[in-house]
Write an enzyme that holds these catalytic residues in place. Sequence first.
Site, PDB file in Angstrom:
ATOM      1  N   ASN A  17       0.838  -1.193   0.000  1.00  0.00           N
ATOM      2  CA  ASN A  17       0.000   0.000   0.000  1.00  0.00           C
ATOM      3  C   ASN A  17       0.876   1.248   0.000  1.00  0.00           C
ATOM      4  O   ASN A  17       1.859   1.317   0.733  1.00  0.00           O
ATOM      5  CB  ASN A  17      -0.906  -0.001   1.235  1.00  0.00           C
ATOM      6  N   HIS A  30       6.854  -1.871   2.938  1.00  0.00           N
ATOM      7  CA  HIS A  30       6.667  -3.290   3.239  1.00  0.00           C
ATOM      8  C   HIS A  30       5.814  -3.944   2.164  1.00  0.00           C
ATOM      9  O   HIS A  30       4.945  -3.306   1.558  1.00  0.00           O
ATOM     10  CB  HIS A  30       6.030  -3.493   4.614  1.00  0.00           C
TER      11      HIS A  30
HETATM   12  P1  AMP Z   1      -0.232  -1.210   5.887  1.00  0.00           P
HETATM   13  O1  AMP Z   1      -1.640  -0.914   6.318  1.00  0.00           O
HETATM   14  O2  AMP Z   1      -0.115  -1.675   4.459  1.00  0.00           O
HETATM   15  O3  AMP Z   1       0.684  -0.033   6.178  1.00  0.00           O
HETATM   16  O4  AMP Z   1       0.229  -2.438   6.743  1.00  0.00           O
HETATM   17  C1  AMP Z   1       0.792  -2.307   8.008  1.00  0.00           C
HETATM   18  C2  AMP Z   1       0.696  -3.659   8.643  1.00  0.00           C
HETATM   19  O5  AMP Z   1       1.558  -3.686   9.745  1.00  0.00           O
HETATM   20  C3  AMP Z   1      -0.695  -4.024   9.152  1.00  0.00           C
HETATM   21  O6  AMP Z   1      -1.167  -5.186   8.481  1.00  0.00           O
HETATM   22  C4  AMP Z   1      -0.486  -4.261  10.649  1.00  0.00           C
HETATM   23  O7  AMP Z   1      -1.240  -5.345  11.151  1.00  0.00           O
HETATM   24  C5  AMP Z   1       0.999  -4.543  10.711  1.00  0.00           C
HETATM   25  N1  AMP Z   1       1.650  -4.259  11.983  1.00  0.00           N
HETATM   26  C6  AMP Z   1       1.582  -3.116  12.689  1.00  0.00           C
HETATM   27  N2  AMP Z   1       2.333  -3.207  13.818  1.00  0.00           N
HETATM   28  C7  AMP Z   1       2.886  -4.450  13.808  1.00  0.00           C
HETATM   29  C8  AMP Z   1       3.746  -5.166  14.692  1.00  0.00           C
HETATM   30  N3  AMP Z   1       4.214  -4.607  15.829  1.00  0.00           N
HETATM   31  N4  AMP Z   1       4.109  -6.428  14.371  1.00  0.00           N
HETATM   32  C9  AMP Z   1       3.636  -6.996  13.236  1.00  0.00           C
HETATM   33  N5  AMP Z   1       2.834  -6.368  12.358  1.00  0.00           N
HETATM   34  C10 AMP Z   1       2.452  -5.118  12.632  1.00  0.00           C
END
Ligand code: AMP
Length: 132
Positions: A84, A97
């Site tokens: 995203n 990511h």
């Molecule tokens: P996005 O919405 O594409 O920016 O994805 C961010 C992702 O990071 C989401 O799917 C969250 O669930 C994940 N996320 C946020 N904090 C953590 C964390 N501490 N450990 C693992 N995943 C995380």
Amino acid sequence: MCIFCKIIDGEIPSYKVYEDQDVLAFLDISQVTKGHTLVIPKKHYENFVDVDTETMQKVMVVAQDLAKSYMNKLDCTGLNILSNVNEVAGQSVFHFHVHIIPRYHATDDVVIEFKESPEQDLPALQNLLKKD
Ligand code: AMP
Ligand code: ZN
């Protein structure tokens, strides 16, 4: 420091599934489907368009490698690979990511829907968008 940089530094715990000098992959806490994983560069870049080519290649090679092994290790029958860019597209963590989202059923809790939309002037769009 952003939350993923803290994960890289070990300040915040994570369930790592791959690590090398430049790339880290770990389980997403959301687990929208079983095995939902994030692949990130260790160097901070904001998003997909911000990252340099060499780092992009390293991240995508790891993402593909994990995707292949997930197809064997999980009972998934497909995957969504997505990144995203910016809030409007659902980005909530501003450290580049790639999501690996194993898919088990068409009705999994993942909604990526290409709805009907107004017709576009495709030749004009092609003119605007094509690379010289
Ligand atoms: P996005 O919405 O594409 O920016 O994805 C961010 C992702 O990071 C989401 O799917 C969250 O669930 C994940 N996320 C946020 N904090 C953590 C964390 N501490 N450990 C693992 N995943 C995380
Ligand atoms: Zn970061």
